[in-house]
Design an enzyme around this catalytic site. Structure first.
Site, PDB file in Angstrom:
ATOM      1  N   MET A 279      -5.449  14.585 -47.113  1.00 30.44           N
ATOM      2  CA  MET A 279      -4.679  15.342 -48.109  1.00 30.44           C
ATOM      3  C   MET A 279      -3.229  14.833 -48.107  1.00 30.44           C
ATOM      4  O   MET A 279      -2.316  15.545 -48.515  1.00 30.44           O
ATOM      5  CB  MET A 279      -4.743  16.837 -47.814  1.00 30.44           C
ATOM      6  N   GLY A 280      -3.022  13.628 -47.615  1.00 32.27           N
ATOM      7  CA  GLY A 280      -1.686  13.043 -47.620  1.00 32.27           C
ATOM      8  C   GLY A 280      -0.818  13.623 -46.523  1.00 32.27           C
ATOM      9  O   GLY A 280      -1.322  14.177 -45.552  1.00 32.27           O
TER      10      GLY A 280
ATOM     11  N   HIS B 256      -3.645  10.510 -38.733  1.00 32.83           N
ATOM     12  CA  HIS B 256      -4.368   9.819 -39.813  1.00 32.83           C
ATOM     13  C   HIS B 256      -4.448   8.324 -39.520  1.00 32.83           C
ATOM     14  O   HIS B 256      -5.469   7.685 -39.767  1.00 32.83           O
ATOM     15  CB  HIS B 256      -3.632   9.985 -41.148  1.00 32.83           C
TER      16      HIS B 256
ATOM     17  N   GLY C 285     -10.802  13.826 -38.091  1.00 30.64           N
ATOM     18  CA  GLY C 285     -10.217  14.151 -36.794  1.00 30.64           C
ATOM     19  C   GLY C 285     -10.902  15.348 -36.152  1.00 30.64           C
ATOM     20  O   GLY C 285     -11.320  16.288 -36.827  1.00 30.64           O
ATOM     21  N   GLU C 286     -10.974  15.301 -34.815  1.00 33.83           N
ATOM     22  CA  GLU C 286     -11.574  16.424 -34.083  1.00 33.83           C
ATOM     23  C   GLU C 286     -10.653  17.634 -34.023  1.00 33.83           C
ATOM     24  O   GLU C 286     -11.069  18.698 -33.588  1.00 33.83           O
ATOM     25  CB  GLU C 286     -11.940  15.995 -32.656  1.00 33.83           C
TER      26      GLU C 286
ATOM     27  N   ASP D 148      -9.814  19.284 -36.468  1.00 35.05           N
ATOM     28  CA  ASP D 148     -10.552  20.199 -37.348  1.00 35.05           C
ATOM     29  C   ASP D 148     -12.026  20.104 -36.970  1.00 35.05           C
ATOM     30  O   ASP D 148     -12.845  19.593 -37.731  1.00 35.05           O
ATOM     31  CB  ASP D 148     -10.317  19.806 -38.812  1.00 35.05           C
TER      32      ASP D 148
ATOM     33  N   GLN E 268     -14.516  21.828 -39.228  1.00 31.37           N
ATOM     34  CA  GLN E 268     -14.642  21.058 -40.476  1.00 31.37           C
ATOM     35  C   GLN E 268     -15.546  19.842 -40.261  1.00 31.37           C
ATOM     36  O   GLN E 268     -16.410  19.534 -41.085  1.00 31.37           O
ATOM     37  CB  GLN E 268     -13.252  20.609 -40.939  1.00 31.37           C
TER      38      GLN E 268
ATOM     39  N   ARG F 269       0.958  20.055 -41.190  1.00 30.88           N
ATOM     40  CA  ARG F 269       1.674  21.329 -41.250  1.00 30.88           C
ATOM     41  C   ARG F 269       2.840  21.401 -40.258  1.00 30.88           C
ATOM     42  O   ARG F 269       3.714  22.254 -40.412  1.00 30.88           O
ATOM     43  CB  ARG F 269       0.726  22.493 -40.974  1.00 30.88           C
TER      44      ARG F 269
HETATM   45  O1  PAF Z   1      -8.896  17.335 -43.236  1.00 29.26           O
HETATM   46  C1  PAF Z   1      -8.442  17.129 -44.382  1.00 29.26           C
HETATM   47  O2  PAF Z   1      -7.415  16.479 -44.579  1.00 29.26           O
HETATM   48  C2  PAF Z   1      -9.166  17.728 -45.562  1.00 29.26           C
HETATM   49  O3  PAF Z   1      -9.705  18.970 -45.240  1.00 29.26           O
HETATM   50  C3  PAF Z   1     -10.222  16.792 -46.183  1.00 29.26           C
HETATM   51  C4  PAF Z   1     -11.364  16.524 -45.212  1.00 29.26           C
HETATM   52  C5  PAF Z   1      -9.574  15.496 -46.599  1.00 29.26           C
HETATM   53  C6  PAF Z   1     -10.830  17.449 -47.419  1.00 29.26           C
HETATM   54  O4  PAF Z   1      -9.857  17.753 -48.378  1.00 29.26           O
END
Ligand code: PAF
Length: 280
Positions: free
Chosen positions: A30-31, A37, A149-150, A152, A155, A189
């Protein structure tokens, strides 16, 4: 580096590369890129020939409009940073209408109950939004290795579930959490934290490590109490949840067992920070 904003452009660029035998690595983001990243990208570059990076602040995964508004957006900076690690990357930075055409009805995803707990319970609809966007992104990327990434962790489990159901040719890779030198998990964040809260935030990881050291001996309940007391001591941080859950199915446990992780979400002012650590 090639920057495109249309799905069809990504599709045909990658199709060309695939035809000449290249393997695609994909890092969806999400930039507001940070070292976390970049470590996903380095890992992707290690095992593939062409790197696709998407930069898209996905509105459907935000369950609060102020959170969506405040989410950092800095495409120019992101591209400059990307150029340093992946000068040959294909960057996909679409507008919202490209990903969510007006009048489109979103499907509902069966996430196998993985979305009932922790982040899913606290952020209703969040994981349906994540599932929707990764489903769309994988349709665009086609077969690839995709890196998450772990930090999250929930997710990551949900994305594995979605990929297994709908995108069997996308291999999902989890990459360990990158941390600042004081232990705070890297996150876009973090840049929203005031200097005072940024200075306090490392107590979260310090308390997690203490939990991990003591849980076998003292048990989950006592260690959770201590975790909350330690994090909230200054009065500026507030634990939203802290629990131990199985790594495999994210089921919460109250008696210690192996193959579990400690998970937490903590409010530092308005900024919600999440983290997790393996207990075995
Ligand atoms: O982890 C993130 O940055 C976002 O949740 C993802 C996986 C790119 C989905 O928008």
């Amino acid at each position: 580096m090639i920057v495109v904003s249309k799905k069809t452009e990504v599709h045909s660029l990658l199709e060309n590369k695939r035809q000449s035998g290249s393997k695609i690595g994909f890092v969806p983001t999400m930039g507001a890129l940070h070292d976390g990243h970049l470590s996903l990208m380095r890992e992707a570059l290690r095992v593939s020939d062409v790197l696709l990076v998407s930069i898209f602040v996905n509105p459907t995964q935000f369950n609060s409009s102020s959170d969506l508004e405040n989410y950092p957006r800095q495409l120019e900076n992101d591209l400059a940073l990307l150029e340093t690690v992946a000068p040959n990357a294909v960057v996909f930075a679409p507008e919202v209408t490209e990903m969510y055409p007006p009048n489109e009805t979103l499907r509902s995803y069966d996430l196998g109950g993985l979305d009932d707990v922790m982040e899913g319970a606290k952020r209703p609809g969040h994981f349906q939004g994540v599932a929707a966007i990764v489903d769309k992104l994988f349709q665009i990327s086609g077969p690839c290795k995709a890196f998450f990434g772990e930090k999250d962790f929930q997710q990551l489990a949900i994305i594995r579930h979605v990929a297994a159901q709908y995108h069997p040719h996308v291999d999902i890779y989890g990459v360990p959490t990158r941390r600042e030198s004081d232990g705070l998990a890297m996150s876009s964040r973090n840049m929203l934290l005031s200097p005072a809260l940024r200075a306090e935030a490392p107590i979260i990881y310090q308390s997690m490590l203490k939990f991990a050291r003591q849980v076998r001996h003292d048990g989950i309940e006592a260690c959770l109490k201590e975790f909350v007391a330690m994090v909230e001591k200054s009065g500026h941080l507030k634990v939203e949840y802290a629990e131990v859950a199985r790594s495999k199915d994210l089921k919460s446990v109250t008696d210690f067992e192996e193959n579990t992780r400690f998970f937490t979400a903590v409010f530092a002012g308005d900024v919600r920070l999440i983290d997790n650590v393996s207990l075995s």
